[in-house]
Every structure is written in structure tokens, then in C-alpha cells.
Design an enzyme around this catalytic site. Structure first.
Site, mmCIF file in Angstrom:
data_model
loop_
_atom_site.group_PDB
_atom_site.id
_atom_site.type_symbol
_atom_site.label_atom_id
_atom_site.label_comp_id
_atom_site.label_asym_id
_atom_site.label_seq_id
_atom_site.Cartn_x
_atom_site.Cartn_y
_atom_site.Cartn_z
ATOM 1 N N LYS A 53 31.492 -30.678 -20.717
ATOM 2 C CA LYS A 53 30.618 -29.567 -21.095
ATOM 3 C C LYS A 53 31.437 -28.300 -21.365
ATOM 4 O O LYS A 53 31.147 -27.578 -22.316
ATOM 5 C CB LYS A 53 29.566 -29.327 -20.015
ATOM 6 C CG LYS A 53 28.501 -30.426 -19.996
ATOM 7 C CD LYS A 53 27.422 -30.135 -18.985
ATOM 8 C CE LYS A 53 26.377 -31.224 -18.955
ATOM 9 N NZ LYS A 53 25.526 -31.304 -20.136
ATOM 10 N N MET A 94 18.039 -37.238 -23.800
ATOM 11 C CA MET A 94 17.651 -35.835 -23.762
ATOM 12 C C MET A 94 17.889 -35.160 -25.109
ATOM 13 O O MET A 94 17.043 -34.405 -25.587
ATOM 14 C CB MET A 94 18.394 -35.102 -22.642
ATOM 15 C CG MET A 94 18.022 -35.603 -21.246
ATOM 16 S SD MET A 94 16.240 -35.630 -20.912
ATOM 17 C CE MET A 94 15.876 -33.880 -20.950
ATOM 18 N N ASP A 154 26.367 -36.144 -32.678
ATOM 19 C CA ASP A 154 26.987 -36.983 -31.657
ATOM 20 C C ASP A 154 28.324 -37.443 -32.191
ATOM 21 O O ASP A 154 28.621 -37.231 -33.375
ATOM 22 C CB ASP A 154 26.090 -38.177 -31.280
ATOM 23 C CG ASP A 154 26.283 -38.578 -29.818
ATOM 24 O OD1 ASP A 154 27.411 -38.976 -29.454
ATOM 25 O OD2 ASP A 154 25.317 -38.473 -29.033
ATOM 26 N N ASN A 214 12.519 -34.883 -18.653
ATOM 27 C CA ASN A 214 12.474 -36.136 -19.399
ATOM 28 C C ASN A 214 11.090 -36.785 -19.272
ATOM 29 O O ASN A 214 10.601 -36.934 -18.163
ATOM 30 C CB ASN A 214 13.557 -37.066 -18.859
ATOM 31 C CG ASN A 214 13.772 -38.275 -19.722
ATOM 32 O OD1 ASN A 214 13.399 -38.297 -20.886
ATOM 33 N ND2 ASN A 214 14.356 -39.302 -19.152
ATOM 34 N N SER A 274 21.225 -30.390 -15.658
ATOM 35 C CA SER A 274 20.236 -30.359 -14.582
ATOM 36 C C SER A 274 20.899 -30.112 -13.232
ATOM 37 O O SER A 274 20.211 -29.858 -12.255
ATOM 38 C CB SER A 274 19.467 -31.677 -14.531
ATOM 39 O OG SER A 274 20.357 -32.754 -14.287
ATOM 40 N N HIS A 319 16.992 -26.284 -19.453
ATOM 41 C CA HIS A 319 16.866 -27.606 -18.845
ATOM 42 C C HIS A 319 15.492 -28.191 -19.143
ATOM 43 O O HIS A 319 14.483 -27.772 -18.593
ATOM 44 C CB HIS A 319 17.092 -27.535 -17.328
ATOM 45 C CG HIS A 319 16.855 -28.833 -16.659
ATOM 46 N ND1 HIS A 319 16.056 -28.950 -15.548
ATOM 47 C CD2 HIS A 319 17.282 -30.085 -16.956
ATOM 48 C CE1 HIS A 319 16.005 -30.228 -15.191
ATOM 49 N NE2 HIS A 319 16.743 -30.920 -16.029
ATOM 50 N N GLU A 362 26.711 -35.436 -18.144
ATOM 51 C CA GLU A 362 26.832 -34.482 -17.035
ATOM 52 C C GLU A 362 28.231 -34.515 -16.422
ATOM 53 O O GLU A 362 28.410 -34.902 -15.263
ATOM 54 C CB GLU A 362 25.784 -34.790 -15.961
ATOM 55 C CG GLU A 362 24.368 -34.437 -16.338
ATOM 56 C CD GLU A 362 24.120 -32.941 -16.378
ATOM 57 O OE1 GLU A 362 24.078 -32.303 -15.320
ATOM 58 O OE2 GLU A 362 23.975 -32.416 -17.492
ATOM 59 N N VAL A 391 25.284 -33.190 -23.733
ATOM 60 C CA VAL A 391 26.314 -34.215 -23.552
ATOM 61 C C VAL A 391 26.259 -34.702 -22.107
ATOM 62 O O VAL A 391 25.575 -34.107 -21.268
ATOM 63 C CB VAL A 391 27.714 -33.672 -23.942
ATOM 64 C CG1 VAL A 391 27.726 -33.189 -25.392
ATOM 65 C CG2 VAL A 391 28.190 -32.577 -23.008
#
Length: 179
Positions: free
Chosen positions: A95, A11, A30, A141, A117, A138, A90, A88
Site C-alpha cells: 500500500k 473490493m 490491476d 463487502n 480495513s 473503507h 492488505e 490492493v
């Protein structure tokens, strides 16, 4: 607009790609340099496939890649960002930590977005000292193909933050669906 995307996975690199293709300067961050390199390589491969299909020009690929920079340093990634989009894994704790770290490293006008999501954007926003700057963006994909972006309005999201989120989605030529 200067955009920082946190997370170079599927994502994250997709969000970085559509942002850079739309003319935004993008920092892709990252925790591992190899993951960043893989994300940038995936973007270049997507663009090359676009050339092969006649949807992207060589110039567009070159200019998009020039607008992308990768880093492992959070402060470097978010410096001067108008919008930070975290992508990052889920995990609520991760988060929340990311939101707190970002808020401590950006100016007061920076919008902080999540690509979650399934997690509560209202709960994530409550992590911030200025929760009105939080919003959900959101993406579906794969982001470089899917046309919709859910703009998830937290209970605390300010009208200014919502306006920035809408402007961003319009700028990347996606369709915003406000939820």
C-alpha cells in the site's frame, strides 16, 4: 468526478461498480489483464442480477459498463483522476508503494484514498510528500449492497480532502461514517 480504482478484486471491482453506477467515469486498474477482465465480468454479473431482481434497468447496466475502463498501466488509470482509491491486498509495504507511485503520477489536487480495513491511514499518509491529500474510504463487502462507508480521517487529512471524500460518498448514495 473521474475515479481510479486500483485493484480489481472483490473490493476493487465493487467500488468501481458503485462509482460507475453513480455516473462517475472509472478506470479499474490491476497488474494482470485477466484479473481486470474477471472484475469487469463480475460487475456485469452483479448488474444482471440487479436486473433480474428489478433493482437495475437494462439502460443502467449499459450506461454503467460504458463508464468503466480497465487497464494494467498505472499512469493511464490515474491520468486526470480526481480521486484514486487503492484496494490492493492488505500489506502495508504494498500500500505504501502504491501511494508513492500514485502521488508521482497525479496532479496536486488528486485525493488519494485507501480502502484498508485494518492498517493505519495515518501511517499510509506519511508515505506521501503531501500527506494532507490522503484519506481512508473503507467500503463494506459487498460494496454494491452495503450502505456504509467509513471515512477514515488520518492525522494529516486536510479539510479539503475530507470534503472531497464526503462529496464522493454522498454521490454514490452511501452513508458516510467519519472515524
Amino acid at each position: 468526478m473521474q475515479v481510479a480504482v486500483l485493484g480489481a478484486g472483490t473490493m476493487g471491482h465493487g467500488i468501481a461498480q458503485v462509482s460507475a453506477m453513480a455516473g462517475h467515469e472509472v478506470q479499474l486498474r490491476d497488474i494482470d489483464a485477466d484479473i481486470i477482465a474477471e472484475g469487469l465480468d463480475a460487475i456485469e454479473a452483479n448488474l444482471t442480477e440487479g436486473i433480474d431482481r428489478g433493482k437495475v434497468t437494462e439502460t443502467e447496466r449499459s450506461e454503467t459498463m460504458e463508464r468503466l475502463t480497465g487497464t494494467t498501466a498505472l499512469a493511464e488509470a490515474v491520468a486526470g483522476a480526481d480521486l484514486v482509491v487503492e484496494a490492493v491486498p492488505e500489506e502495508m509495504a504494498l500500500k505504501r508503494e502504491t501511494f508513492r507511485d500514485v502521488e508521482g503520477a497525479v496532479g496536486p489536487e488528486t485525493v488519494i484514498a485507501t480502502n484498508t480495513s485494518s492498517l493505519s491511514v495515518t501511517d499510509l499518509a506519511s508515505t506521501l510528500e503531501a500527506p494532507g491529500r490522503a484519506v481512508g474510504l473503507h467500503f463494506f463487502n459487498p460494496p454494491h449492497i452495503m450502505a456504509l462507508v467509513e471515512v477514515v480521517v488520518a492525522e494529516q487529512t486536510s479539510s479539503e480532502t475530507l470534503a472531497v471524500a464526503r462529496e464522493f460518498v454522498d454521490s454514490i448514495e452511501k452513508t458516510a461514517v467519519e472515524v
